[in-house]
Design a protein around this motif. Sequence first.
Motif, PDB file in Angstrom:
ATOM      1  N   SER A 173       0.832  -1.210   0.000  1.00  0.00           N
ATOM      2  CA  SER A 173       0.000   0.000   0.000  1.00  0.00           C
ATOM      3  C   SER A 173       0.867   1.262   0.000  1.00  0.00           C
ATOM      4  O   SER A 173       0.389   2.359  -0.250  1.00  0.00           O
ATOM      5  CB  SER A 173      -0.963  -0.002   1.186  1.00  0.00           C
ATOM      6  OG  SER A 173      -0.237   0.056   2.380  1.00  0.00           O
ATOM      7  N   LYS A 174       2.164   1.091   0.267  1.00  0.00           N
ATOM      8  CA  LYS A 174       3.064   2.244   0.318  1.00  0.00           C
ATOM      9  C   LYS A 174       3.886   2.390  -0.971  1.00  0.00           C
ATOM     10  O   LYS A 174       4.178   3.489  -1.409  1.00  0.00           O
ATOM     11  CB  LYS A 174       4.000   2.054   1.519  1.00  0.00           C
ATOM     12  CG  LYS A 174       4.939   3.208   1.822  1.00  0.00           C
ATOM     13  CD  LYS A 174       5.722   2.899   3.113  1.00  0.00           C
ATOM     14  CE  LYS A 174       6.931   3.777   3.303  1.00  0.00           C
ATOM     15  NZ  LYS A 174       6.627   5.176   3.567  1.00  0.00           N
ATOM     16  N   PHE A 175       4.249   1.235  -1.554  1.00  0.00           N
ATOM     17  CA  PHE A 175       5.139   1.246  -2.721  1.00  0.00           C
ATOM     18  C   PHE A 175       4.488   0.515  -3.897  1.00  0.00           C
ATOM     19  O   PHE A 175       3.783  -0.474  -3.695  1.00  0.00           O
ATOM     20  CB  PHE A 175       6.455   0.510  -2.422  1.00  0.00           C
ATOM     21  CG  PHE A 175       7.266   1.089  -1.295  1.00  0.00           C
ATOM     22  CD1 PHE A 175       7.948   2.294  -1.442  1.00  0.00           C
ATOM     23  CD2 PHE A 175       7.373   0.417  -0.088  1.00  0.00           C
ATOM     24  CE1 PHE A 175       8.714   2.809  -0.410  1.00  0.00           C
ATOM     25  CE2 PHE A 175       8.140   0.931   0.963  1.00  0.00           C
ATOM     26  CZ  PHE A 175       8.814   2.130   0.796  1.00  0.00           C
ATOM     27  N   ALA A 176       4.823   0.960  -5.110  1.00  0.00           N
ATOM     28  CA  ALA A 176       4.283   0.289  -6.298  1.00  0.00           C
ATOM     29  C   ALA A 176       4.911  -1.089  -6.483  1.00  0.00           C
ATOM     30  O   ALA A 176       4.265  -2.021  -6.923  1.00  0.00           O
ATOM     31  CB  ALA A 176       4.517   1.151  -7.529  1.00  0.00           C
ATOM     32  N   ASN A 177       6.189  -1.242  -6.134  1.00  0.00           N
ATOM     33  CA  ASN A 177       6.882  -2.521  -6.380  1.00  0.00           C
ATOM     34  C   ASN A 177       7.447  -3.108  -5.083  1.00  0.00           C
ATOM     35  O   ASN A 177       8.608  -3.509  -5.012  1.00  0.00           O
ATOM     36  CB  ASN A 177       7.980  -2.361  -7.429  1.00  0.00           C
ATOM     37  CG  ASN A 177       8.934  -1.210  -7.086  1.00  0.00           C
ATOM     38  OD1 ASN A 177       8.610  -0.360  -6.262  1.00  0.00           O
ATOM     39  ND2 ASN A 177      10.100  -1.197  -7.705  1.00  0.00           N
ATOM     40  N   ALA A 178       6.594  -3.190  -4.077  1.00  0.00           N
ATOM     41  CA  ALA A 178       7.030  -3.659  -2.755  1.00  0.00           C
ATOM     42  C   ALA A 178       7.428  -5.129  -2.757  1.00  0.00           C
ATOM     43  O   ALA A 178       8.084  -5.589  -1.821  1.00  0.00           O
ATOM     44  CB  ALA A 178       5.930  -3.434  -1.735  1.00  0.00           C
ATOM     45  N   GLN A 179       7.038  -5.850  -3.820  1.00  0.00           N
ATOM     46  CA  GLN A 179       7.385  -7.283  -3.831  1.00  0.00           C
ATOM     47  C   GLN A 179       8.891  -7.502  -3.930  1.00  0.00           C
ATOM     48  O   GLN A 179       9.373  -8.587  -3.626  1.00  0.00           O
ATOM     49  CB  GLN A 179       6.643  -8.029  -4.952  1.00  0.00           C
ATOM     50  CG  GLN A 179       7.131  -7.796  -6.358  1.00  0.00           C
ATOM     51  CD  GLN A 179       6.689  -6.438  -6.914  1.00  0.00           C
ATOM     52  OE1 GLN A 179       5.930  -5.696  -6.280  1.00  0.00           O
ATOM     53  NE2 GLN A 179       7.167  -6.117  -8.103  1.00  0.00           N
ATOM     54  N   ILE A 180       9.653  -6.493  -4.308  1.00  0.00           N
ATOM     55  CA  ILE A 180      11.110  -6.701  -4.413  1.00  0.00           C
ATOM     56  C   ILE A 180      11.821  -6.486  -3.081  1.00  0.00           C
ATOM     57  O   ILE A 180      13.018  -6.726  -2.972  1.00  0.00           O
ATOM     58  CB  ILE A 180      11.756  -5.795  -5.499  1.00  0.00           C
ATOM     59  CG1 ILE A 180      11.725  -4.318  -5.085  1.00  0.00           C
ATOM     60  CG2 ILE A 180      11.129  -6.007  -6.859  1.00  0.00           C
ATOM     61  CD1 ILE A 180      12.610  -3.457  -5.963  1.00  0.00           C
ATOM     62  N   ILE A 181      11.111  -6.034  -2.061  1.00  0.00           N
ATOM     63  CA  ILE A 181      11.772  -5.835  -0.761  1.00  0.00           C
ATOM     64  C   ILE A 181      11.985  -7.195  -0.103  1.00  0.00           C
ATOM     65  O   ILE A 181      11.021  -7.925   0.163  1.00  0.00           O
ATOM     66  CB  ILE A 181      10.913  -4.946   0.171  1.00  0.00           C
ATOM     67  CG1 ILE A 181      10.685  -3.570  -0.467  1.00  0.00           C
ATOM     68  CG2 ILE A 181      11.583  -4.817   1.552  1.00  0.00           C
ATOM     69  CD1 ILE A 181       9.766  -2.659   0.330  1.00  0.00           C
ATOM     70  N   PRO A 182      13.238  -7.570   0.179  1.00  0.00           N
ATOM     71  CA  PRO A 182      13.449  -8.845   0.857  1.00  0.00           C
ATOM     72  C   PRO A 182      12.911  -8.782   2.291  1.00  0.00           C
ATOM     73  O   PRO A 182      13.271  -7.893   3.061  1.00  0.00           O
ATOM     74  CB  PRO A 182      14.983  -9.002   0.862  1.00  0.00           C
ATOM     75  CG  PRO A 182      15.490  -8.046  -0.173  1.00  0.00           C
ATOM     76  CD  PRO A 182      14.500  -6.910  -0.176  1.00  0.00           C
ATOM     77  N   LEU A 183      12.029  -9.743   2.616  1.00  0.00           N
ATOM     78  CA  LEU A 183      11.507  -9.849   3.984  1.00  0.00           C
ATOM     79  C   LEU A 183      12.154 -11.073   4.628  1.00  0.00           C
ATOM     80  O   LEU A 183      11.872 -12.210   4.239  1.00  0.00           O
ATOM     81  CB  LEU A 183       9.988 -10.044   3.981  1.00  0.00           C
ATOM     82  CG  LEU A 183       9.122  -8.956   3.346  1.00  0.00           C
ATOM     83  CD1 LEU A 183       7.639  -9.261   3.582  1.00  0.00           C
ATOM     84  CD2 LEU A 183       9.464  -7.594   3.918  1.00  0.00           C
ATOM     85  N   LEU A 184      13.029 -10.829   5.590  1.00  0.00           N
ATOM     86  CA  LEU A 184      13.734 -11.929   6.252  1.00  0.00           C
ATOM     87  C   LEU A 184      13.004 -12.307   7.539  1.00  0.00           C
ATOM     88  O   LEU A 184      12.421 -11.445   8.198  1.00  0.00           O
ATOM     89  CB  LEU A 184      15.171 -11.524   6.599  1.00  0.00           C
ATOM     90  CG  LEU A 184      16.010 -10.839   5.510  1.00  0.00           C
ATOM     91  CD1 LEU A 184      17.444 -10.638   6.005  1.00  0.00           C
ATOM     92  CD2 LEU A 184      15.986 -11.623   4.214  1.00  0.00           C
ATOM     93  N   TYR A 185      13.083 -13.582   7.883  1.00  0.00           N
ATOM     94  CA  TYR A 185      12.641 -14.008   9.216  1.00  0.00           C
ATOM     95  C   TYR A 185      13.886 -14.257  10.055  1.00  0.00           C
ATOM     96  O   TYR A 185      14.890 -14.789   9.565  1.00  0.00           O
ATOM     97  CB  TYR A 185      11.805 -15.309   9.160  1.00  0.00           C
ATOM     98  CG  TYR A 185      11.584 -15.860  10.551  1.00  0.00           C
ATOM     99  CD1 TYR A 185      10.583 -15.340  11.366  1.00  0.00           C
ATOM    100  CD2 TYR A 185      12.438 -16.826  11.089  1.00  0.00           C
ATOM    101  CE1 TYR A 185      10.428 -15.784  12.674  1.00  0.00           C
ATOM    102  CE2 TYR A 185      12.291 -17.273  12.391  1.00  0.00           C
ATOM    103  CZ  TYR A 185      11.283 -16.747  13.176  1.00  0.00           C
ATOM    104  OH  TYR A 185      11.146 -17.174  14.476  1.00  0.00           O
ATOM    105  N   GLY A 186      13.823 -13.874  11.329  1.00  0.00           N
ATOM    106  CA  GLY A 186      14.921 -14.178  12.244  1.00  0.00           C
ATOM    107  C   GLY A 186      14.389 -14.607  13.596  1.00  0.00           C
ATOM    108  O   GLY A 186      13.294 -14.200  14.009  1.00  0.00           O
ATOM    109  N   GLY A 187      15.172 -15.427  14.280  1.00  0.00           N
ATOM    110  CA  GLY A 187      14.786 -15.922  15.597  1.00  0.00           C
ATOM    111  C   GLY A 187      14.937 -17.425  15.635  1.00  0.00           C
ATOM    112  O   GLY A 187      14.064 -18.153  15.182  1.00  0.00           O
TER     113      GLY A 187
END
Length: 253
Positions: free
Chosen positions: A196-210
């Motif tokens: 909802s903020k960026f047109a191409n947000a799918q390219i942002i790497p979302l990492l999981y940690g823990g």
Amino acid sequence: MSGKKLIIGNWKMNGGIGHVELAKAIIEGVNGVNAKNVDVAICPPFTLLPLIGQVVAHGKVSFGAQDCHTAASGAHTGDISAAMIAEFGAKFVLVGHSERRANHNEASALIAQKARAALDAGLVPVICVGETEAERLSGDAVPIVLSQIAASLPIDCTPEQIVIAYEPVWAIGTGRVASTQDIEEMHKAIRDSLNSKFANAQIIPLLYGGSVNAANAEQILAVNNVDGALVGGASLKAPDFMDIISAAHSIVG
Ligand code: PGA
């Protein structure tokens, strides 16, 4: 980040000069795997950045620092600027890790300034967010994490400039891992809010940690919208870290 995985090792306050050997072992391992869709980075303590920068120059592994100051230089005794980190050839800097939020009282507004300083120095900020156990039990984990993200992203950043790491505080260093359902729910909520903020947000790497480790990595990395992992303890042993990289490789090649 469709089709690619990013695995970042966070050494925290561990490692002396002898740990250059660990970096070499990781570089050798990564060179041997030929995982073209897996990017690997290590984040040693500041003291090792120059040495790690030298060894990393010979391989496919990149590196980063674990924090930076908001200013480029000046009267800030004991602090390190993003420009100093970049000078050694670093690519990343972690900002807003929950240990810094807790131990140094860092709030999201400060994280946004640090991320801005990182961008200005040509670094990619890995912006860390995550709920505490009490927040998870209250049922508000998703809105809390989304509000951390909203306040921690620097104004005017673009999707190709940043990485986001979701790390539930109660899962860090505890051996307890969020369920794949909870990870999927959180990562989808994060992606939706970025969409909802960026047109191409799918390219942002979302990492999981823990508490990501050799045994659980494949399952976690296969979750929708999980583009990689931020790994603490298991990044301090080359075989364990390599197993996590191989798990990513088995998913994306
Ligand atoms: P852990 O740490 O893998 O040891 O839980 C992760 C982190 O704090 O980045």
